[in-house]
Write an enzyme that holds these catalytic residues in place. Sequence first.
Site, PDB file in Angstrom:
ATOM      1  CB  ILE A   1      -6.036  80.939  82.185  1.00 22.67           C
ATOM      2  CG1 ILE A   1      -4.555  81.029  82.460  1.00 22.67           C
ATOM      3  CG2 ILE A   1      -6.774  81.980  83.019  1.00 22.67           C
ATOM      4  CD1 ILE A   1      -3.992  82.416  82.293  1.00 22.67           C
TER       5      ILE A   1
ATOM      6  CG  ASN B   1     -12.320  82.471  73.923  1.00 23.68           C
ATOM      7  OD1 ASN B   1     -12.800  83.542  74.270  1.00 23.68           O
ATOM      8  ND2 ASN B   1     -11.966  81.530  74.773  1.00 23.68           N
TER       9      ASN B   1
ATOM     10  N   GLY C   1      -9.355  91.248  86.628  1.00 23.81           N
ATOM     11  CA  GLY C   1      -7.905  91.146  86.669  1.00 23.81           C
ATOM     12  C   GLY C   1      -7.370  89.818  87.176  1.00 23.81           C
ATOM     13  CB  ILE C   2      -8.999  86.767  88.507  1.00 22.98           C
ATOM     14  CG1 ILE C   2      -9.641  87.533  89.671  1.00 22.98           C
ATOM     15  CG2 ILE C   2      -8.570  85.369  88.938  1.00 22.98           C
ATOM     16  CD1 ILE C   2     -10.981  86.983  90.121  1.00 22.98           C
TER      17      ILE C   2
ATOM     18  CE1 TYR D   1      -3.970  83.855  77.398  1.00 19.82           C
ATOM     19  CE2 TYR D   1      -5.425  83.126  75.650  1.00 19.82           C
ATOM     20  CZ  TYR D   1      -4.915  82.977  76.923  1.00 19.82           C
ATOM     21  OH  TYR D   1      -5.341  81.951  77.712  1.00 19.82           O
TER      22      TYR D   1
ATOM     23  CD  GLU E   1      -3.771  71.632  78.404  1.00 20.45           C
ATOM     24  OE1 GLU E   1      -4.837  71.237  77.910  1.00 20.45           O
ATOM     25  OE2 GLU E   1      -2.691  71.579  77.793  1.00 20.45           O
TER      26      GLU E   1
ATOM     27  CB  VAL F   1     -11.435  83.705  85.544  1.00 18.71           C
ATOM     28  CG1 VAL F   1     -12.092  84.612  86.574  1.00 18.71           C
ATOM     29  CG2 VAL F   1      -9.908  83.823  85.618  1.00 18.71           C
TER      30      VAL F   1
END
Length: 152
Positions: free
Chosen positions: A84, A123, A94-95, A130, A82, A86
């Site tokens: 992510i 985006n 890298g989170i 991705y 759904e 950060v």
Amino acid sequence: MINIREGVKNDLPRVLELIKELAVYEKAGDQVDNTVEQMEKDGFGANPIFGLYVAESNGDIVGIAIYYYRYSTWKGKRMYLEDIVVTQEHRGKGIGKLLFEQVINKGKAENCSGMVWQVLDWNEPAINFYKKYYQAYLDAEWINCSIDLSKH
């Protein structure tokens, strides 16, 4: 040092803050109607409908991944990512990768046939993120549809 762990009820106030931060980034800050109480019921009640991972840095939640299962008539059980999120100050460290891979691993452990998600067509940072993974397929052909049931 980043710690990825399953989210717990006490994380939900911070989780909702990050959800609102994402909504602002996506130019939809006024569209978040969810509440901590609703998330507690939906994620930690008798029949949870979503799962949650949090990323911590020095004890502070700096990222989240929210997922659930969906069913494809063509592919069977699928993991649906759904969101992510950060925090802006922690991006590029890298989170997001750690959270993304944690959800992938959860899908594999739960015998999902794949994972699906959405990304806004403007985006660019997320699209480029991705594209790095597992030969991700970004499909511009399908149109997203929804109905707000609270208004019917």
